[in-house]
Design an enzyme around this catalytic site. Structure first.
Site, PDB file in Angstrom:
ATOM      1  N   SER A 125      27.983  38.696  28.455  1.00  0.00           N
ATOM      2  CA  SER A 125      29.302  39.322  28.562  1.00  0.00           C
ATOM      3  C   SER A 125      30.099  39.101  27.294  1.00  0.00           C
ATOM      4  O   SER A 125      29.968  38.063  26.632  1.00  0.00           O
ATOM      5  CB  SER A 125      30.034  38.693  29.749  1.00  0.00           C
ATOM      6  OG  SER A 125      31.409  38.995  29.699  1.00  0.00           O
ATOM      7  N   TYR A 149      32.607  31.114  35.111  1.00  0.00           N
ATOM      8  CA  TYR A 149      31.741  32.292  34.974  1.00  0.00           C
ATOM      9  C   TYR A 149      31.370  32.505  33.510  1.00  0.00           C
ATOM     10  O   TYR A 149      30.191  32.663  33.167  1.00  0.00           O
ATOM     11  CB  TYR A 149      32.446  33.544  35.537  1.00  0.00           C
ATOM     12  CG  TYR A 149      31.762  34.821  35.103  1.00  0.00           C
ATOM     13  CD1 TYR A 149      30.555  35.217  35.669  1.00  0.00           C
ATOM     14  CD2 TYR A 149      32.309  35.618  34.088  1.00  0.00           C
ATOM     15  CE1 TYR A 149      29.917  36.378  35.253  1.00  0.00           C
ATOM     16  CE2 TYR A 149      31.682  36.780  33.664  1.00  0.00           C
ATOM     17  CZ  TYR A 149      30.487  37.152  34.246  1.00  0.00           C
ATOM     18  OH  TYR A 149      29.857  38.290  33.818  1.00  0.00           O
ATOM     19  N   LYS A 153      27.602  32.219  31.177  1.00  0.00           N
ATOM     20  CA  LYS A 153      27.003  33.195  30.253  1.00  0.00           C
ATOM     21  C   LYS A 153      26.698  32.528  28.914  1.00  0.00           C
ATOM     22  O   LYS A 153      25.610  32.701  28.347  1.00  0.00           O
ATOM     23  CB  LYS A 153      27.933  34.394  30.066  1.00  0.00           C
ATOM     24  CG  LYS A 153      28.108  35.237  31.309  1.00  0.00           C
ATOM     25  CD  LYS A 153      26.782  35.831  31.780  1.00  0.00           C
ATOM     26  CE  LYS A 153      26.879  36.567  33.088  1.00  0.00           C
ATOM     27  NZ  LYS A 153      25.586  36.900  33.685  1.00  0.00           N
TER      28      LYS A 153
HETATM   29  P1  NAD Z   1      26.362  42.776  40.973  1.00  0.00           P
HETATM   30  O1  NAD Z   1      26.954  41.656  41.737  1.00  0.00           O
HETATM   31  O2  NAD Z   1      26.603  44.154  41.461  1.00  0.00           O
HETATM   32  O3  NAD Z   1      24.780  42.571  40.811  1.00  0.00           O
HETATM   33  C1  NAD Z   1      24.187  41.314  40.758  1.00  0.00           C
HETATM   34  C2  NAD Z   1      23.050  41.312  41.764  1.00  0.00           C
HETATM   35  O4  NAD Z   1      22.389  40.039  41.678  1.00  0.00           O
HETATM   36  C3  NAD Z   1      23.511  41.506  43.201  1.00  0.00           C
HETATM   37  O5  NAD Z   1      22.746  42.539  43.792  1.00  0.00           O
HETATM   38  C4  NAD Z   1      23.244  40.165  43.870  1.00  0.00           C
HETATM   39  O6  NAD Z   1      22.886  40.312  45.217  1.00  0.00           O
HETATM   40  C5  NAD Z   1      22.131  39.595  43.006  1.00  0.00           C
HETATM   41  N1  NAD Z   1      22.027  38.127  42.917  1.00  0.00           N
HETATM   42  C6  NAD Z   1      23.019  37.242  42.618  1.00  0.00           C
HETATM   43  N2  NAD Z   1      22.522  35.996  42.595  1.00  0.00           N
HETATM   44  C7  NAD Z   1      21.190  36.091  42.876  1.00  0.00           C
HETATM   45  C8  NAD Z   1      20.138  35.162  42.997  1.00  0.00           C
HETATM   46  N3  NAD Z   1      20.332  33.843  42.837  1.00  0.00           N
HETATM   47  N4  NAD Z   1      18.907  35.622  43.287  1.00  0.00           N
HETATM   48  C9  NAD Z   1      18.683  36.944  43.454  1.00  0.00           C
HETATM   49  N5  NAD Z   1      19.636  37.870  43.363  1.00  0.00           N
HETATM   50  C10 NAD Z   1      20.885  37.449  43.087  1.00  0.00           C
HETATM   51  O7  NAD Z   1      26.871  42.629  39.460  1.00  0.00           O
HETATM   52  P2  NAD Z   1      26.734  43.623  38.236  1.00  0.00           P
HETATM   53  O8  NAD Z   1      28.093  44.113  37.909  1.00  0.00           O
HETATM   54  O9  NAD Z   1      25.650  44.581  38.478  1.00  0.00           O
HETATM   55  O10 NAD Z   1      26.346  42.593  37.103  1.00  0.00           O
HETATM   56  C11 NAD Z   1      24.999  42.342  36.752  1.00  0.00           C
HETATM   57  C12 NAD Z   1      24.956  41.237  35.710  1.00  0.00           C
HETATM   58  O11 NAD Z   1      25.746  41.638  34.596  1.00  0.00           O
HETATM   59  C13 NAD Z   1      25.554  39.909  36.191  1.00  0.00           C
HETATM   60  O12 NAD Z   1      24.798  38.857  35.653  1.00  0.00           O
HETATM   61  C14 NAD Z   1      26.941  39.923  35.605  1.00  0.00           C
HETATM   62  O13 NAD Z   1      27.456  38.621  35.396  1.00  0.00           O
HETATM   63  C15 NAD Z   1      26.696  40.630  34.283  1.00  0.00           C
HETATM   64  N6  NAD Z   1      27.896  41.252  33.735  1.00  0.00           N
HETATM   65  C16 NAD Z   1      28.590  42.125  34.523  1.00  0.00           C
HETATM   66  C17 NAD Z   1      29.763  42.702  34.036  1.00  0.00           C
HETATM   67  C18 NAD Z   1      30.572  43.642  34.898  1.00  0.00           C
HETATM   68  O14 NAD Z   1      31.715  43.915  34.570  1.00  0.00           O
HETATM   69  N7  NAD Z   1      30.026  44.196  35.974  1.00  0.00           N
HETATM   70  C19 NAD Z   1      30.216  42.389  32.752  1.00  0.00           C
HETATM   71  C20 NAD Z   1      29.458  41.507  31.960  1.00  0.00           C
HETATM   72  C21 NAD Z   1      28.300  40.946  32.483  1.00  0.00           C
HETATM   73  C1  UD1 Z   2      37.227  40.757  33.570  1.00  0.00           C
HETATM   74  C2  UD1 Z   2      36.842  39.343  33.254  1.00  0.00           C
HETATM   75  C3  UD1 Z   2      35.599  39.334  32.373  1.00  0.00           C
HETATM   76  C4  UD1 Z   2      34.482  40.089  33.075  1.00  0.00           C
HETATM   77  C5  UD1 Z   2      34.968  41.496  33.393  1.00  0.00           C
HETATM   78  C6  UD1 Z   2      33.965  42.252  34.198  1.00  0.00           C
HETATM   79  C7  UD1 Z   2      38.946  38.078  33.307  1.00  0.00           C
HETATM   80  C8  UD1 Z   2      39.953  37.340  32.502  1.00  0.00           C
HETATM   81  N1  UD1 Z   2      37.941  38.654  32.622  1.00  0.00           N
HETATM   82  O1  UD1 Z   2      37.520  41.421  32.355  1.00  0.00           O
HETATM   83  O2  UD1 Z   2      35.197  38.005  32.141  1.00  0.00           O
HETATM   84  O3  UD1 Z   2      33.334  40.161  32.243  1.00  0.00           O
HETATM   85  O4  UD1 Z   2      36.167  41.434  34.189  1.00  0.00           O
HETATM   86  O5  UD1 Z   2      34.272  43.619  34.162  1.00  0.00           O
HETATM   87  O6  UD1 Z   2      39.026  38.150  34.510  1.00  0.00           O
HETATM   88  N2  UD1 Z   2      44.435  45.262  35.082  1.00  0.00           N
HETATM   89  C9  UD1 Z   2      45.635  45.696  35.629  1.00  0.00           C
HETATM   90  N3  UD1 Z   2      45.756  45.755  36.982  1.00  0.00           N
HETATM   91  C10 UD1 Z   2      44.749  45.417  37.836  1.00  0.00           C
HETATM   92  C11 UD1 Z   2      43.509  44.989  37.266  1.00  0.00           C
HETATM   93  C12 UD1 Z   2      43.396  44.916  35.891  1.00  0.00           C
HETATM   94  O7  UD1 Z   2      46.582  46.001  34.894  1.00  0.00           O
HETATM   95  O8  UD1 Z   2      44.919  45.487  39.067  1.00  0.00           O
HETATM   96  C13 UD1 Z   2      44.275  45.229  33.615  1.00  0.00           C
HETATM   97  C14 UD1 Z   2      43.969  43.854  33.052  1.00  0.00           C
HETATM   98  O9  UD1 Z   2      45.153  43.143  32.779  1.00  0.00           O
HETATM   99  C15 UD1 Z   2      43.189  44.223  31.788  1.00  0.00           C
HETATM  100  C16 UD1 Z   2      42.451  45.505  32.177  1.00  0.00           C
HETATM  101  O10 UD1 Z   2      43.177  46.037  33.296  1.00  0.00           O
HETATM  102  O11 UD1 Z   2      44.069  44.528  30.730  1.00  0.00           O
HETATM  103  C17 UD1 Z   2      41.001  45.281  32.570  1.00  0.00           C
HETATM  104  O12 UD1 Z   2      40.942  44.302  33.587  1.00  0.00           O
HETATM  105  P1  UD1 Z   2      39.577  43.990  34.370  1.00  0.00           P
HETATM  106  O13 UD1 Z   2      38.984  45.260  34.852  1.00  0.00           O
HETATM  107  O14 UD1 Z   2      39.875  42.940  35.380  1.00  0.00           O
HETATM  108  O15 UD1 Z   2      38.596  43.442  33.256  1.00  0.00           O
HETATM  109  P2  UD1 Z   2      38.816  42.254  32.203  1.00  0.00           P
HETATM  110  O16 UD1 Z   2      39.975  41.428  32.550  1.00  0.00           O
HETATM  111  O17 UD1 Z   2      38.760  42.866  30.844  1.00  0.00           O
END
Ligand code: NAD
Ligand code: UD1
Length: 333
Positions: A125, A149, A153
């Protein structure tokens, strides 16, 4: 190629399975369903015509994971999405986050080494960059993370890099995602967080559908063009395609890539685009800044373009249109 996808029924994992299959790869999915539903497998099959092998296994369970690797000696690589991802929850339950996210990474990479599966791609991330000026570049020093969290990472990146250092045949690709949003254009796959969403786009979708009454915009006094927070939002389908490029590349050793668009978009721009593209109203009010939020960050996306041949091609309009289609498609999981 034969790819094991952990967390393959989750938001990003499911879209990635669809893109892998579309590119003629064979997919095996492991997911413990802690944040996903088995019906996602049906959706993947509906979209691709292929039903991947699925194991409802926890990646922290080394015996169960060993059985999966033993059953699939054909594996060429692993994409490791499995993990817990809610920042606020990680502050309340740090052990759950450190245990799940770090033990799963160690158990998985250990199995890769044992079974000579020499390619692992990890979901990292942009949070690992901490608070420093954008654009974030992969060669920047990482700053202190601000929650458990984010720390999982940073530490997982370190664990994987160290294991690759000790095993020169293991290629590790660390993909640092910016803000994944949107949904599959079919409306069949998307993000459906349980309870009240924390992240902006799912919250806006609930307000657009009238499930939640009003969006709180966290701060309009940031040093950004319109005062609201700026992020690098990336369509989940673009993100999924980035994984296909990473799997197919023949890079060796440890490589790090940002997966973002390289363009910052403000909260206000998201709200305006969502309303205009979908013909909906998004009632909002300005609220205090959310603790821990940064004013602005976005990627330098040049390295992924130059070395993986990947660029994000979907627009803000695509992101908000597909998010709303999923929200209103009656296909919620
Ligand atoms: P998600 O929660 O939709 O998907 C994660 C999946 O992993 C889920 O289906 C969950 O059931 C499974 N899981 C969790 N722990 C497990 C375990 N111990 N064994 C087997 N399965 C397990 O999340 P996502 O948004 O698809 O994110 C996927 C990856 O990307 C995660 O590692 C997350 O931290 C990373 N990531 C996500 C974002 C975001 O904004 N969505 C941003 C940066 C990084
Ligand atoms: C957050 C996490 C980041 C994670 C990511 C996943 C924090 C500090 N960071 O990022 O670690 O990888 O989610 O997507 O939590 N906002 C509003 N109103 C709302 C929700 C959000 O104004 O109800 C604004 C926030 O202030 C920010 C932007 O929208 O400026 C994006 O927010 P969000 O979607 O939560 O993502 P991040 O905070 O960037």
């Amino acid at each position: 190629m034969n790819i094991l996808v952990t967390g393959g029924l989750g938001f990003i994992g499911s879209h990635t399975c669809v893109e892998l299959i579309a590119n003629q790869h064979q997919v095996v999915i492991v997911d413990n369903l802690v944040n996903s539903k088995p019906e996602v497998l049906d959706r993947i099959e509906k979209l691709t015509g292929v039903r991947p092998r699925f194991y409802p296994v926890d990646v922290t369970d080394s015996c169960a994971l060993e059985a999966v690797f033993a059953t699939h000696p054909e594996l060429d690589g692993v994409i490791h999405f499995a993990g817990l991802k809610a920042v606020g929850e990680s502050v309340e339950k740090p052990i759950a986050y450190y245990y799940n996210n770090l033990v799963s990474t160690m158990v998985l990479v250990d199995a890769c080494v044992t079974h000579r599966v020499n390619r692992i791609i990890f979901s990292s991330s942009a949070t690992v960059y901490g608070d420093q000026p954008s654009p974030y570049r992969e060669d920047m020093a990482l700053m202190k993370t601000t929650n458990p969290y984010g720390e999982t990472k940073a530490v997982s990146e370190r664990i994987l890099s160290d294991v690759a250092g000790a095993n020169p045949t293991l290629a590790v690709t660390l993909l640092r995602y910016f803000n994944p949003v949107g949904a599959h254009p079919s409306g069949l796959l998307g993000e459906d967080p349980s309870g009240i969403p924390n992240n902006l786009m799912p919250y806006v979708s609930k307000v657009a559908r009238g499930v939640l009454p009003i969006l709180k915009i966290f701060g309009d006094d940031y040093p950004t063009p319109d005062g609201t927070g700026v992020r690098d939002y990336i369509h989940v389908v673009d993100l999924a395609k980035g994984h296909v490029k990473a799997v197919e590349s023949d890079i060796q050793g440890v490589k790090v890539y940002n997966l973002g668009t390289g363009k910052g978009i403000s909260v206000m721009e998201i709200v305006n685009a969502y309303a205009a593209v979908n013909g909906v109203e998004i009632p909002y009010e300005i609220a205090p800044r959310r603790p821990g939020d940064l004013a602005s960050y976005y990627a330098d996306a040049g390295k992924a373009r130059d070395e993986l041949g990947w660029v994000a091609s979907l627009s803000l309009e695509d992101m908000v249109r597909d998010a709303y289609r999923f929200e209103t498609s009656n296909s919620h999981l």
